[in-house]
Design a protein around this motif. Sequence first.
Motif, PDB file in Angstrom:
ATOM      1  N   MET A 172     -36.696  -7.269 -52.340  1.00 18.99           N
ATOM      2  CA  MET A 172     -37.022  -8.419 -53.185  1.00 18.99           C
ATOM      3  C   MET A 172     -36.137  -8.414 -54.436  1.00 18.99           C
ATOM      4  SD  MET A 172     -40.614  -9.251 -55.143  1.00 18.99           S
ATOM      5  CE  MET A 172     -40.749 -10.674 -56.207  1.00 18.99           C
ATOM      6  N   THR A 173     -35.587  -9.568 -54.771  1.00 16.67           N
ATOM      7  CA  THR A 173     -34.801  -9.705 -55.995  1.00 16.67           C
ATOM      8  C   THR A 173     -35.647 -10.417 -57.040  1.00 16.67           C
ATOM      9  OG1 THR A 173     -32.738  -9.821 -54.737  1.00 16.67           O
ATOM     10  CG2 THR A 173     -32.689 -10.627 -57.004  1.00 16.67           C
ATOM     11  N   PRO A 174     -36.163  -9.696 -58.021  1.00 15.40           N
ATOM     12  CA  PRO A 174     -37.076 -10.313 -58.991  1.00 15.40           C
ATOM     13  C   PRO A 174     -36.338 -11.164 -60.015  1.00 15.40           C
ATOM     14  CG  PRO A 174     -36.696  -8.011 -59.556  1.00 15.40           C
ATOM     15  CD  PRO A 174     -35.986  -8.252 -58.249  1.00 15.40           C
ATOM     16  N   ARG A 175     -37.011 -12.198 -60.491  1.00 15.59           N
ATOM     17  CA  ARG A 175     -36.524 -12.995 -61.618  1.00 15.59           C
ATOM     18  C   ARG A 175     -37.114 -12.389 -62.887  1.00 15.59           C
ATOM     19  NH1 ARG A 175     -34.571 -17.786 -61.727  1.00 15.59           N
ATOM     20  NH2 ARG A 175     -35.990 -18.527 -63.352  1.00 15.59           N
ATOM     21  N   VAL A 176     -36.256 -12.186 -63.889  1.00 12.61           N
ATOM     22  CA  VAL A 176     -36.663 -11.459 -65.095  1.00 12.61           C
ATOM     23  C   VAL A 176     -36.473 -12.336 -66.330  1.00 12.61           C
ATOM     24  CG1 VAL A 176     -36.302  -9.389 -66.509  1.00 12.61           C
ATOM     25  CG2 VAL A 176     -35.974  -9.279 -64.017  1.00 12.61           C
ATOM     26  N   LEU A 177     -37.510 -12.410 -67.147  1.00 13.85           N
ATOM     27  CA  LEU A 177     -37.411 -13.046 -68.463  1.00 13.85           C
ATOM     28  C   LEU A 177     -37.436 -11.953 -69.525  1.00 13.85           C
ATOM     29  CD1 LEU A 177     -37.377 -15.630 -70.247  1.00 13.85           C
ATOM     30  CD2 LEU A 177     -39.882 -15.405 -70.378  1.00 13.85           C
ATOM     31  N   HIS A 178     -36.360 -11.857 -70.303  1.00 12.39           N
ATOM     32  CA  HIS A 178     -36.315 -10.929 -71.428  1.00 12.39           C
ATOM     33  C   HIS A 178     -36.821 -11.661 -72.667  1.00 12.39           C
ATOM     34  CE1 HIS A 178     -33.951  -7.725 -69.459  1.00 12.39           C
ATOM     35  NE2 HIS A 178     -33.470  -8.722 -68.754  1.00 12.39           N
ATOM     36  N   VAL A 179     -37.783 -11.063 -73.345  1.00  9.89           N
ATOM     37  CA  VAL A 179     -38.334 -11.633 -74.574  1.00  9.89           C
ATOM     38  C   VAL A 179     -37.966 -10.695 -75.718  1.00  9.89           C
ATOM     39  CG1 VAL A 179     -40.385 -12.463 -75.771  1.00  9.89           C
ATOM     40  CG2 VAL A 179     -40.254 -12.606 -73.263  1.00  9.89           C
ATOM     41  N   ILE A 180     -37.294 -11.227 -76.733  1.00  5.25           N
ATOM     42  CA  ILE A 180     -36.844 -10.404 -77.849  1.00  5.25           C
ATOM     43  C   ILE A 180     -37.152 -11.125 -79.159  1.00  5.25           C
ATOM     44  CG2 ILE A 180     -34.475 -11.345 -77.832  1.00  5.25           C
ATOM     45  CD1 ILE A 180     -33.557  -8.379 -78.407  1.00  5.25           C
ATOM     46  N   THR A 181     -37.383 -10.351 -80.215  1.00  3.79           N
ATOM     47  CA  THR A 181     -37.793 -10.943 -81.489  1.00  3.79           C
ATOM     48  C   THR A 181     -36.692 -11.816 -82.068  1.00  3.79           C
ATOM     49  OG1 THR A 181     -39.226  -9.048 -81.911  1.00  3.79           O
ATOM     50  CG2 THR A 181     -38.625 -10.417 -83.797  1.00  3.79           C
ATOM     51  N   GLY A 182     -35.471 -11.306 -82.168  1.00  2.00           N
ATOM     52  CA  GLY A 182     -34.342 -12.064 -82.685  1.00  2.00           C
ATOM     53  C   GLY A 182     -33.073 -11.649 -81.961  1.00  2.00           C
ATOM     54  N   LEU A 183     -31.971 -12.301 -82.259  1.00  2.00           N
ATOM     55  CA  LEU A 183     -30.699 -11.976 -81.619  1.00  2.00           C
ATOM     56  C   LEU A 183     -29.611 -11.795 -82.670  1.00  2.00           C
ATOM     57  CD1 LEU A 183     -30.694 -14.209 -78.403  1.00  2.00           C
ATOM     58  CD2 LEU A 183     -30.721 -11.708 -78.500  1.00  2.00           C
ATOM     59  N   GLY A 184     -29.910 -10.949 -83.654  1.00  3.25           N
ATOM     60  CA  GLY A 184     -28.917 -10.603 -84.667  1.00  3.25           C
ATOM     61  C   GLY A 184     -28.009  -9.496 -84.177  1.00  3.25           C
ATOM     62  N   HIS A 185     -27.407  -8.762 -85.119  1.00  5.79           N
ATOM     63  CA  HIS A 185     -26.422  -7.745 -84.776  1.00  5.79           C
ATOM     64  C   HIS A 185     -27.037  -6.358 -84.584  1.00  5.79           C
ATOM     65  CE1 HIS A 185     -22.883 -10.195 -85.140  1.00  5.79           C
ATOM     66  NE2 HIS A 185     -23.168 -10.567 -86.365  1.00  5.79           N
ATOM     67  N   GLY A 186     -28.347  -6.249 -84.422  1.00  5.49           N
ATOM     68  CA  GLY A 186     -28.986  -4.942 -84.316  1.00  5.49           C
ATOM     69  C   GLY A 186     -28.682  -4.231 -83.007  1.00  5.49           C
ATOM     70  N   GLY A 187     -29.015  -2.935 -82.974  1.00  4.45           N
ATOM     71  CA  GLY A 187     -28.730  -2.129 -81.795  1.00  4.45           C
ATOM     72  C   GLY A 187     -29.485  -2.583 -80.566  1.00  4.45           C
ATOM     73  N   ALA A 188     -30.765  -2.958 -80.713  1.00  4.44           N
ATOM     74  CA  ALA A 188     -31.547  -3.415 -79.566  1.00  4.44           C
ATOM     75  C   ALA A 188     -30.965  -4.702 -78.999  1.00  4.44           C
ATOM     76  CB  ALA A 188     -33.002  -3.627 -79.979  1.00  4.44           C
ATOM     77  N   GLU A 189     -30.529  -5.591 -79.885  1.00  2.86           N
ATOM     78  CA  GLU A 189     -29.977  -6.871 -79.447  1.00  2.86           C
ATOM     79  C   GLU A 189     -28.642  -6.672 -78.722  1.00  2.86           C
ATOM     80  OE1 GLU A 189     -32.405  -7.538 -83.245  1.00  2.86           O
ATOM     81  OE2 GLU A 189     -31.054  -6.017 -82.425  1.00  2.86           O
ATOM     82  N   ARG A 190     -27.802  -5.804 -79.268  1.00  2.90           N
ATOM     83  CA  ARG A 190     -26.518  -5.544 -78.609  1.00  2.90           C
ATOM     84  C   ARG A 190     -26.714  -4.804 -77.283  1.00  2.90           C
ATOM     85  NH1 ARG A 190     -22.972  -2.372 -80.680  1.00  2.90           N
ATOM     86  NH2 ARG A 190     -24.158  -1.358 -82.334  1.00  2.90           N
ATOM     87  N   GLN A 191     -27.747  -3.957 -77.227  1.00  2.00           N
ATOM     88  CA  GLN A 191     -28.021  -3.258 -75.977  1.00  2.00           C
ATOM     89  C   GLN A 191     -28.488  -4.241 -74.906  1.00  2.00           C
ATOM     90  OE1 GLN A 191     -28.289  -0.042 -73.324  1.00  2.00           O
ATOM     91  NE2 GLN A 191     -27.180  -0.373 -75.243  1.00  2.00           N
ATOM     92  N   LEU A 192     -29.295  -5.239 -75.298  1.00  3.42           N
ATOM     93  CA  LEU A 192     -29.717  -6.258 -74.339  1.00  3.42           C
ATOM     94  C   LEU A 192     -28.515  -7.020 -73.803  1.00  3.42           C
ATOM     95  CD1 LEU A 192     -31.781  -7.970 -72.823  1.00  3.42           C
ATOM     96  CD2 LEU A 192     -32.070  -9.346 -74.914  1.00  3.42           C
ATOM     97  N   LEU A 193     -27.586  -7.403 -74.679  1.00 11.90           N
ATOM     98  CA  LEU A 193     -26.378  -8.113 -74.235  1.00 11.90           C
ATOM     99  C   LEU A 193     -25.589  -7.268 -73.238  1.00 11.90           C
ATOM    100  CD1 LEU A 193     -24.266 -10.371 -74.345  1.00 11.90           C
ATOM    101  CD2 LEU A 193     -23.369  -9.323 -76.447  1.00 11.90           C
ATOM    102  N   ALA A 194     -25.423  -5.984 -73.536  1.00 12.14           N
ATOM    103  CA  ALA A 194     -24.689  -5.102 -72.626  1.00 12.14           C
ATOM    104  C   ALA A 194     -25.385  -4.995 -71.281  1.00 12.14           C
ATOM    105  CB  ALA A 194     -24.536  -3.711 -73.255  1.00 12.14           C
TER     106      ALA A 194
END
Length: 378
Positions: free
Chosen positions: A1-23
């Motif tokens: 099965m290939t699941p559809r995924v929705l990523h929910v994040i607080t903001g999309l600034g230059h932080g480490g979590a945000e850049r890790q999501l982009l990667a």
Amino acid sequence: MTPRVLHVITGLGHGGAERQLLALLRRLPVPCEVAVLTGPYTLADPIESLGIPVHRLAMRGNRDLTALPALVRLIRQGRFDIVHTHLYRAGVFGRLAARLAGVRGVVATEHSLGEGHLEGRATGPAVRLLYRAGERLGQVTVAVSPTVAERLDDWGVPPARVVTIPNGIDADAFRFDPLLRARTRRRWGLDEHDFVVGTVGRLVPTKRTEVLIAALEHTAAARLVVVGDGPRRRELERLAARSPAASRVLFAGGTDDVPGALAALDVFAAPSVQETFGLSVLEALASGLPVLYTACPALQDLPADHAAGAHRVPSGPDAYGEAIGRLARRPPGRLAPPAAVDRYSIDAVADRMTRLYRAIAAPSTAAAPRASSPRPTR
């Protein structure tokens, strides 16, 4: 099965979590969309350039509950199999919205849980209570290091609900480029012969950027570039202006060109006394920089010979000033990236995350899978 995924994040600034999501989004072989609760939206354009929709919910504050029904509708209309949340506010709203929308496959990555702070802010009983209540609405919490897994245990999250999957790095993206170095230095107004120590990250109290400003008073050999933005920026700028080394401190602001910023440096410094992973340290090592750090679980959880070029230093101006002066006397040139960089390949991380999604979305899955790795021996 290939699941559809929705990523929910607080903001999309230059932080480490945000850049890790982009990667991660660049590597995940499953259909994804992103819901961002509030601004800044800096990384929304790079994500959309991948063909991934970004839904801006324009939440006005922590108590703006209008975002919740909007998120529930989005989850239902998108027929998502997995909701994956990132950062505290998104974890609270995203898990609840997924439950109300009837989605049981809920993953939350814990990027920023420190000792006594969460995402750079002090925590109290109310924050812990809300965190644990939200966690129970999910299925799996991903810890980015064994250190974070231990902190989740201390917060009362059952170990059986925690999976350790580290952050990942695209080493090729950070490979040293002399042309990029020259271009960035020209933009910053630096001479090619300047010896430059720098740091990259959000300007919050836990990063202890003031240590580096004070360290310049203990060495005349270097200039300091602070790359990043955040709530402490003005305070740090005032502190630097009062320093005898004021003329040698540059605040470069936030950037989406971290490889360029690192290429322009001669030494990377990270005086924070506690981290959840230490992604910026790994990125600096991938760029061939010698690194001075005080806390970095990504390295501390590995054998010492995996981190050639990284030097652990007590978080004080004297110690950092002495270490900077010592590195200023070494022959110029870049280092070969150490084994730690390959250890945390973004491709391997994306593969592990995909396997976790598929296990959770499988109809026969009765419980959260155990995908943790034992703590490496030192």
